[in-house]
Design a protein around this motif. Structure first.
Motif, short mmCIF file in Angstrom:
data_model
loop_
_atom_site.label_atom_id
_atom_site.label_comp_id
_atom_site.label_asym_id
_atom_site.label_seq_id
_atom_site.Cartn_x
_atom_site.Cartn_y
_atom_site.Cartn_z
N ALA A 32 0.83 -1.21 0.00
CA ALA A 32 0.00 0.00 0.00
C ALA A 32 0.86 1.26 0.00
O ALA A 32 0.60 2.20 -0.76
N HIS A 33 1.89 1.28 0.84
CA HIS A 33 2.75 2.46 0.91
C HIS A 33 3.39 2.76 -0.44
O HIS A 33 3.49 3.92 -0.85
N LEU A 34 3.80 1.72 -1.16
CA LEU A 34 4.48 1.89 -2.44
C LEU A 34 3.50 2.10 -3.59
O LEU A 34 3.93 2.20 -4.74
N CYS A 35 2.21 2.18 -3.28
CA CYS A 35 1.17 2.36 -4.31
C CYS A 35 1.22 1.23 -5.33
O CYS A 35 0.92 1.43 -6.51
N GLY A 36 1.60 0.05 -4.89
CA GLY A 36 1.70 -1.09 -5.78
C GLY A 36 3.11 -1.31 -6.26
O GLY A 36 3.99 -0.44 -6.14
N LEU A 37 3.34 -2.49 -6.78
CA LEU A 37 4.66 -2.88 -7.30
C LEU A 37 4.50 -3.38 -8.73
O LEU A 37 3.56 -4.12 -9.05
N GLN A 38 5.44 -2.99 -9.57
CA GLN A 38 5.48 -3.50 -10.94
C GLN A 38 5.51 -5.03 -10.89
O GLN A 38 6.27 -5.62 -10.12
N ALA A 39 4.67 -5.68 -11.72
CA ALA A 39 4.54 -7.13 -11.61
C ALA A 39 4.37 -7.81 -12.96
O ALA A 39 3.76 -8.87 -13.05
N GLN A 40 4.90 -7.19 -14.03
CA GLN A 40 4.86 -7.86 -15.32
C GLN A 40 5.53 -9.22 -15.23
O GLN A 40 5.04 -10.21 -15.75
N GLU A 41 6.70 -9.25 -14.58
CA GLU A 41 7.37 -10.51 -14.28
C GLU A 41 6.81 -10.99 -12.94
O GLU A 41 6.94 -10.31 -11.92
N PRO A 42 6.16 -12.17 -12.91
CA PRO A 42 5.41 -12.57 -11.71
C PRO A 42 6.22 -12.62 -10.41
O PRO A 42 5.67 -12.37 -9.33
N GLN A 43 7.53 -12.92 -10.49
CA GLN A 43 8.32 -13.02 -9.27
C GLN A 43 8.91 -11.68 -8.83
O GLN A 43 9.50 -11.59 -7.75
N GLU A 44 8.77 -10.67 -9.65
CA GLU A 44 9.40 -9.38 -9.37
C GLU A 44 8.98 -8.77 -8.03
O GLU A 44 9.83 -8.24 -7.31
N PRO A 45 7.70 -8.80 -7.64
CA PRO A 45 7.34 -8.19 -6.35
C PRO A 45 8.04 -8.84 -5.15
O PRO A 45 8.27 -8.17 -4.14
N PHE A 46 8.37 -10.11 -5.26
CA PHE A 46 9.07 -10.77 -4.15
C PHE A 46 10.45 -10.16 -3.95
O PHE A 46 10.88 -9.93 -2.81
N VAL A 47 11.15 -9.89 -5.04
CA VAL A 47 12.46 -9.26 -4.94
C VAL A 47 12.31 -7.83 -4.41
O VAL A 47 13.08 -7.39 -3.55
N GLY A 48 11.30 -7.11 -4.91
CA GLY A 48 11.09 -5.75 -4.47
C GLY A 48 10.82 -5.65 -2.97
O GLY A 48 11.32 -4.75 -2.30
N LEU A 49 10.04 -6.58 -2.45
CA LEU A 49 9.73 -6.54 -1.02
C LEU A 49 10.88 -7.08 -0.17
O LEU A 49 11.15 -6.56 0.92
N TRP A 50 11.58 -8.10 -0.66
CA TRP A 50 12.76 -8.58 0.07
C TRP A 50 13.80 -7.47 0.21
O TRP A 50 14.49 -7.38 1.23
N SER A 51 13.90 -6.60 -0.80
CA SER A 51 14.86 -5.51 -0.76
C SER A 51 14.49 -4.45 0.27
O SER A 51 15.32 -3.63 0.65
N ARG A 52 13.24 -4.45 0.72
CA ARG A 52 12.73 -3.36 1.55
C ARG A 52 12.38 -3.75 2.97
O ARG A 52 12.39 -2.90 3.86
N LEU A 53 12.01 -5.02 3.19
CA LEU A 53 11.46 -5.43 4.48
C LEU A 53 12.45 -6.29 5.25
O LEU A 53 13.06 -7.21 4.69
N ALA A 55 12.06 -8.61 7.67
CA ALA A 55 11.77 -10.02 7.93
C ALA A 55 10.78 -10.53 6.89
O ALA A 55 9.77 -11.14 7.24
N PHE A 56 11.08 -10.30 5.63
CA PHE A 56 10.13 -10.66 4.58
C PHE A 56 10.06 -12.17 4.39
O PHE A 56 11.08 -12.84 4.21
N ASP A 57 8.85 -12.70 4.43
CA ASP A 57 8.59 -14.10 4.15
C ASP A 57 7.81 -14.19 2.83
O ASP A 57 6.67 -13.72 2.76
#
Length: 242
Positions: A32-53, A55-57
């Protein structure tokens, strides 16, 4: 008024994007804070959130997709994004005209003479049974009525512009490969999208400007346009300039 030098501006921008330090923020709150994440590549949001959080699971994001707290849909710039269901419901109507124009920018000749409102109604009737369909399946279902444009043009216009859709899991789940199956957003989340403001005001535009600046600012209006693809935002910018 404090003026940021180049380094301070860089630090501020990275901090707002949760990229200066990993944050102790929940997955849904981060999306929500990021107003969404680019997700054309289905696994991309996982990398984006791992880079930011901190304790990302990855399974937490997969679970949110299955539980319909976040969805994959065409929105900013007509590209697939991962957003919270609440944000898509609030923002989708504001993006409708832009999405149509983006598809027409590619398929204007093929779709010449097609009444887009009639095409939308036909597509909605096909999808009313709640059965997930690929873009090709939906296009074939209406092709008898509009044979000239071809399935690609019909499918892109229906799925990416005319009908608020989501891509169903297992598409987008962690370490999972799956084709795209679409279903109507309202049937998936159990709520209709928010209608435009009846008085001609633009509360969604104003909210988008604030949310964008909170996640990516400081920024110019050109940056805002490049991010979301929307025209008509100067009034929304002016409304919150103070």
């Amino acid at each position: 008024m404090a003026v940021l030098d180049t380094r301070a501006l860089n630090r501020a921008t990275l901090a707002r994007q949760l990229l200066l330090d990993r944050a102790d923020v929940g997955v849904q709150d981060a999306v929500a804070h990021l107003c969404g994440l680019q997700a054309q590549e289905p696994q991309e949001p996982f990398v984006g959130l791992w880079s930011r959080l901190r304790a990302f699971d990855p399974m937490e994001l997969s679970d949110l997709l299955v539980r319909r707290g976040v969805v994959r849909t065409h929105l900013m710039r007509r590209t697939v994004h991962l957003l919270t269901a609440d944000d898509v419901l609030a923002w989708r109507a504001r993006h409708g005209a832009m999405l149509r124009q983006r598809v027409l920018g590619v398929y204007r000749d093929e779709l010449a003479g097609v009444d887009l409102d009639e095409l939308a109604a036909a597509g909605r009737a096909v999808m009313a049974d709640g059965r997930p369909r690929s873009m090709a399946e939906l296009a074939r279902a209406v092709a008898d009525r509009w044979p000239e444009p071809g399935p690609r043009a019909l499918g892109e216009m229906l799925v990416a512009a005319l009908l608020p859709m989501v891509q169903l899991p297992p598409r987008g789940l962690w370490r999972t490969k799956a084709g795209v199956r679409n279903v109507l957003l309202a049937s998936w989340v159990g709520r209709e999208i928010d209608p435009p403001a009846p008085d001609g005001s633009d509360p969604v535009g104003a909210a988008l400007v604030r949310r964008y600046l909170a996640a990516f600012g400081p920024a110019a209006t050109a940056d805002l346009r490049a991010w979301c693809g929307l025209a008509g935002l100067p009034a929304a910018v002016a409304a919150i300039r103070g």
